[in-house]
Motif scaffolding. Structure first.
Motif, PDB file in Angstrom:
ATOM      1  N   GLU A   1      -9.473  10.169 -44.349  1.00  0.00           N
ATOM      2  CA  GLU A   1      -8.503  10.184 -43.254  1.00  0.00           C
ATOM      3  C   GLU A   1      -7.124   9.849 -43.817  1.00  0.00           C
ATOM      4  O   GLU A   1      -7.009   9.016 -44.712  1.00  0.00           O
ATOM      5  N   ILE A   2      -6.094  10.473 -43.248  1.00  0.00           N
ATOM      6  CA  ILE A   2      -4.707  10.140 -43.601  1.00  0.00           C
ATOM      7  C   ILE A   2      -4.297   8.967 -42.715  1.00  0.00           C
ATOM      8  O   ILE A   2      -4.437   9.043 -41.496  1.00  0.00           O
TER       9      ILE A   2
ATOM     10  N   THR B   1      -3.829  16.629 -43.548  1.00  0.00           N
ATOM     11  CA  THR B   1      -4.945  16.212 -42.688  1.00  0.00           C
ATOM     12  C   THR B   1      -6.214  17.037 -42.915  1.00  0.00           C
ATOM     13  O   THR B   1      -7.272  16.464 -43.165  1.00  0.00           O
TER      14      THR B   1
ATOM     15  N   ILE C   1       1.972  15.968 -43.171  1.00  0.00           N
ATOM     16  CA  ILE C   1       0.789  15.448 -42.472  1.00  0.00           C
ATOM     17  C   ILE C   1      -0.080  16.603 -41.991  1.00  0.00           C
ATOM     18  O   ILE C   1      -1.306  16.585 -42.151  1.00  0.00           O
ATOM     19  N   ASP C   2       0.551  17.637 -41.403  1.00  0.00           N
ATOM     20  CA  ASP C   2      -0.203  18.808 -40.940  1.00  0.00           C
ATOM     21  C   ASP C   2      -0.959  19.486 -42.075  1.00  0.00           C
ATOM     22  O   ASP C   2      -2.064  19.983 -41.886  1.00  0.00           O
TER      23      ASP C   2
ATOM     24  N   GLU D   1      -9.779  15.729 -44.432  1.00  0.00           N
ATOM     25  CA  GLU D   1     -11.029  15.860 -43.661  1.00  0.00           C
ATOM     26  C   GLU D   1     -12.104  16.580 -44.465  1.00  0.00           C
ATOM     27  O   GLU D   1     -13.275  16.212 -44.402  1.00  0.00           O
TER      28      GLU D   1
END
Length: 153
Positions: free
Chosen positions: A23-24, A14, A10-11, A18
């Motif tokens: 968007e995740i 993201t 996720i880090d 963007e």
């Protein structure tokens, strides 16, 4: 249970999303499959999420994941869109779904009705406006318990 690599993924994903204007909305790593499947759900906040968005995200994320080497073994990357959420919450969603058929639930009932069906016009600080057969109807936001897309139409 969430796979331990998901927070790192996720880090990493993201900022990639963007940069593409996306968007995740979810990441799941299915390690019980062979090869494992990394599924990333995205959303385009400006318009309906399309195949093009998924392809752009897939290519960009794949490149980042290869460089980062956080997934040691072979895996399949699957980028998709979860579809539209049925419930409208944010201002952006109310703008995006203007003109869509919606169902508004109120509690207590407003003017003797607990369910209002019509096409979304807009919402402001105090009221959500619906078009019911050509007539604008205002429903106080303080009474509204939920607004959702009416998928029966």
């Amino acid at each position: 249970m969430t796979h331990p690599l998901v927070p790192q993924i996720i880090d990493l994903a993201t900022p990639v999303a963007e940069e593409l204007g996306l968007e995740i909305v979810g990441v799941v790593f299915h390690t019980n499959q062979s090869p494992p499947v990394l599924r990333v759900d995205i959303r385009n906040p400006q318009q309906d999420t399309g195949l093009d968005d998924c392809e752009r995200m897939s290519r960009a994320l794949e490149a980042e994941l290869d460089v980062a080497e956080i997934i040691p073994d072979a895996y399949m990357l699957e980028v998709s869109s979860p579809g539209i959420s049925r419930e409208l919450v944010t201002d952006r969603e109310f703008i995006s779904f203007k003109g869509f058929p919606v169902v508004i639930s109120t509690s207590p009932p407003h003017n003797g009705q607990q369910e209002w069906i019509g096409h979304l016009i807009r919402r402001d600080e105090t009221t959500v406006y619906l078009n019911q057969k050509g007539r604008a109807v205002g429903i106080p936001r303080s009474l509204i318990t939920r607004v959702q897309i009416d998928e029966r139409h």
